[in-house]
Design a protein around this motif. Structure first.
Motif, PDB file in Angstrom:
ATOM      1  N   GLN A   3      26.075 -46.393  24.717  1.00 58.19           N
ATOM      2  CA  GLN A   3      26.389 -47.808  24.842  1.00 58.19           C
ATOM      3  C   GLN A   3      25.590 -48.658  23.874  1.00 58.19           C
ATOM      4  N   VAL A   4      24.486 -48.115  23.381  1.00 65.05           N
ATOM      5  CA  VAL A   4      23.653 -48.809  22.402  1.00 65.05           C
ATOM      6  C   VAL A   4      23.462 -47.864  21.230  1.00 65.05           C
ATOM      7  N   LYS A   5      23.838 -48.327  20.047  1.00 68.14           N
ATOM      8  CA  LYS A   5      23.818 -47.443  18.883  1.00 68.14           C
ATOM      9  C   LYS A   5      22.956 -48.017  17.768  1.00 68.14           C
ATOM     10  N   GLN A   6      22.097 -47.178  17.248  1.00 70.33           N
ATOM     11  CA  GLN A   6      21.348 -47.504  16.057  1.00 70.33           C
ATOM     12  C   GLN A   6      21.766 -46.461  15.026  1.00 70.33           C
ATOM     13  N   ASN A   7      22.593 -46.870  14.124  1.00 75.05           N
ATOM     14  CA  ASN A   7      23.246 -45.903  13.231  1.00 75.05           C
ATOM     15  C   ASN A   7      22.387 -45.441  12.071  1.00 75.05           C
ATOM     16  N   PHE A  33      18.703 -58.495  25.368  1.00 77.12           N
ATOM     17  CA  PHE A  33      18.453 -57.449  24.389  1.00 77.12           C
ATOM     18  C   PHE A  33      16.997 -57.490  23.965  1.00 77.12           C
ATOM     19  N   LEU A  34      16.426 -56.305  23.766  1.00 80.48           N
ATOM     20  CA  LEU A  34      15.005 -56.211  23.442  1.00 80.48           C
ATOM     21  C   LEU A  34      14.809 -55.231  22.302  1.00 80.48           C
ATOM     22  N   TRP A  35      13.731 -55.438  21.577  1.00 79.43           N
ATOM     23  CA  TRP A  35      13.279 -54.473  20.577  1.00 79.43           C
ATOM     24  C   TRP A  35      11.894 -53.981  20.973  1.00 79.43           C
ATOM     25  N   VAL A  87       8.727 -46.126  14.912  1.00 80.05           N
ATOM     26  CA  VAL A  87      10.120 -46.031  15.355  1.00 80.05           C
ATOM     27  C   VAL A  87      10.446 -47.299  16.140  1.00 80.05           C
ATOM     28  N   TYR A  88      11.557 -47.924  15.816  1.00 80.51           N
ATOM     29  CA  TYR A  88      11.990 -49.137  16.483  1.00 80.51           C
ATOM     30  C   TYR A  88      13.208 -48.835  17.345  1.00 80.51           C
ATOM     31  N   PHE A  89      13.115 -49.188  18.608  1.00 78.37           N
ATOM     32  CA  PHE A  89      14.212 -48.980  19.544  1.00 78.37           C
ATOM     33  C   PHE A  89      14.824 -50.314  19.924  1.00 78.37           C
ATOM     34  N   CYS A  90      16.120 -50.345  19.906  1.00 79.48           N
ATOM     35  CA  CYS A  90      16.898 -51.443  20.443  1.00 79.48           C
ATOM     36  C   CYS A  90      17.230 -51.098  21.896  1.00 79.48           C
ATOM     37  N   ALA A  91      17.128 -52.066  22.796  1.00 81.71           N
ATOM     38  CA  ALA A  91      17.446 -51.825  24.200  1.00 81.71           C
ATOM     39  C   ALA A  91      18.266 -52.990  24.731  1.00 81.71           C
ATOM     40  N   ALA A  92      19.097 -52.709  25.713  1.00 80.52           N
ATOM     41  CA  ALA A  92      19.948 -53.729  26.313  1.00 80.52           C
ATOM     42  C   ALA A  92      19.888 -53.631  27.823  1.00 80.52           C
ATOM     43  N   SER A  93      20.121 -54.763  28.456  1.00 79.20           N
ATOM     44  CA  SER A  93      20.061 -54.811  29.915  1.00 79.20           C
ATOM     45  C   SER A  93      21.149 -55.739  30.457  1.00 79.20           C
ATOM     46  N   TYR A  98      18.077 -54.540  36.112  1.00 77.88           N
ATOM     47  CA  TYR A  98      17.316 -54.799  34.890  1.00 77.88           C
ATOM     48  C   TYR A  98      16.924 -53.518  34.156  1.00 77.88           C
ATOM     49  N   LYS A  99      17.604 -52.420  34.439  1.00 76.06           N
ATOM     50  CA  LYS A  99      17.250 -51.193  33.724  1.00 76.06           C
ATOM     51  C   LYS A  99      17.643 -51.334  32.264  1.00 76.06           C
ATOM     52  N   LEU A 100      16.919 -50.616  31.409  1.00 71.61           N
ATOM     53  CA  LEU A 100      17.142 -50.699  29.973  1.00 71.61           C
ATOM     54  C   LEU A 100      17.953 -49.501  29.489  1.00 71.61           C
ATOM     55  N   THR A 101      18.910 -49.789  28.608  1.00 72.01           N
ATOM     56  CA  THR A 101      19.660 -48.751  27.908  1.00 72.01           C
ATOM     57  C   THR A 101      19.240 -48.805  26.450  1.00 72.01           C
ATOM     58  N   PHE A 102      18.734 -47.691  25.956  1.00 69.15           N
ATOM     59  CA  PHE A 102      18.143 -47.646  24.625  1.00 69.15           C
ATOM     60  C   PHE A 102      19.066 -46.995  23.610  1.00 69.15           C
ATOM     61  N   GLY A 103      18.909 -47.400  22.344  1.00 71.73           N
ATOM     62  CA  GLY A 103      19.477 -46.654  21.240  1.00 71.73           C
ATOM     63  C   GLY A 103      18.577 -45.484  20.903  1.00 71.73           C
ATOM     64  N   LYS A 104      18.965 -44.724  19.866  1.00 67.94           N
ATOM     65  CA  LYS A 104      18.192 -43.531  19.498  1.00 67.94           C
ATOM     66  C   LYS A 104      16.993 -43.854  18.623  1.00 67.94           C
ATOM     67  N   GLY A 105      16.917 -45.078  18.138  1.00 71.32           N
ATOM     68  CA  GLY A 105      15.768 -45.473  17.345  1.00 71.32           C
ATOM     69  C   GLY A 105      15.988 -45.362  15.846  1.00 71.32           C
TER      70      GLY A 105
END
Lengths: 112, 113
Positions: A3-7, A33-35, A87-93, A98-105
């Motif tokens: 659901q969250v993509k860091q390409n 959204f959080l970093w 490594v930078y992760f994008c996360a969404a809630s 309020y759980k976070l869904t993360f990208g792969k970084g």
């Protein structure tokens, strides 16, 4: 399905230049959204966030932009410093848990 | 403010053994979350507590996993009959109620041989 993509798995920039890290999401229910930044052998450290009612949030050298129609956000770091290498992760809630869904970084390397 | 702490930082165990991890959240935070991170992936949600109540569990949390937060302060995550696929970094995070920003501990690195 992600659901969250860091390409971009990695990004290399020169010290002093701008770093732009990108993130796409698919779930329309996400409203925040959080970093996070992560060094090896450490837990993620909160960097900056943005609510879905805004399109930009700035904190010092870090700015996050949100394009809701495109379901896209980006993190700008200006100027980049060698200490930003991590490594930078994008996360969404979204929702009451309020759980976070993360990208792969994305691994950012800032070269002196 | 001492931040979120986790213990142990590293755990090596043999397949079939039980392991238990501990998380101490930031003292005034009511919510506590557990995540798991494997190589090349971002953290994945496992479960969360509000005070002592466990309010949600991910389908990733098989029957061999159990988590507790008995007095609404520290939490434990136990894995029974460990498998090699359980090898991962287990992360704990805490936050105030109704706050999006979560603060993470350093994690426990589990290696199952």
């Amino acid at each position: 399905d992600q659901q969250v993509k860091q390409n971009s798995p990695s990004l290399s920039v020169q010290e002093g230049r701008i770093s732009i890290l990108n993130c796409d999401y698919t779930n329309s229910m996400f409203d925040y959204f959080l970093w996070y930044k992560k060094y090896p052998a450490e837990g993620p450290t909160f960097l900056i966030s943005i609510s879905s009612i805004k399109d930009k949030n700035e904190d010092g050298r870090f700015t996050v932009f949100l394009n809701k129609s495109a379901k896209h956000l980006s993190l700008h770091i200006v100027p980049s410093q060698p200490g930003d290498s991590a490594v930078y992760f994008c996360a969404a809630s979204g929702g009451s848990n309020y759980k976070l869904t993360f990208g792969k970084g994305t691994l950012l390397t800032v070269n002196p | 403010d001492t931040g979120v702490s986790q213990d142990p930082r590293h755990k090596i165990t043999k397949r079939g053994q039980n392991v238990t991890f501990r998380c101490d959240p930031i003292s005034e935070h009511n919510r506590l979350y557990w995540y798991r991170q494997t190589l090349g992936q971002g953290p994945e949600f496992l479960t969360y507590f509000q005070n002592e109540a466990q309010l949600e569990k991910s389908r990733l949390l098989s029957d061999r996993f159990s988590a507790e937060r008995p007095k609404g302060s520290f939490s434990t995550l136990e894995i029974q009959r460990t498998e090699q696929g359980d090898s991962a970094m287990y992360l704990c995070a805490s936050s105030p109620v109704a706050a999006y920003t979560q603060y993470f501990g350093p994690g426990t690195r589990l290696t199952v041989l």
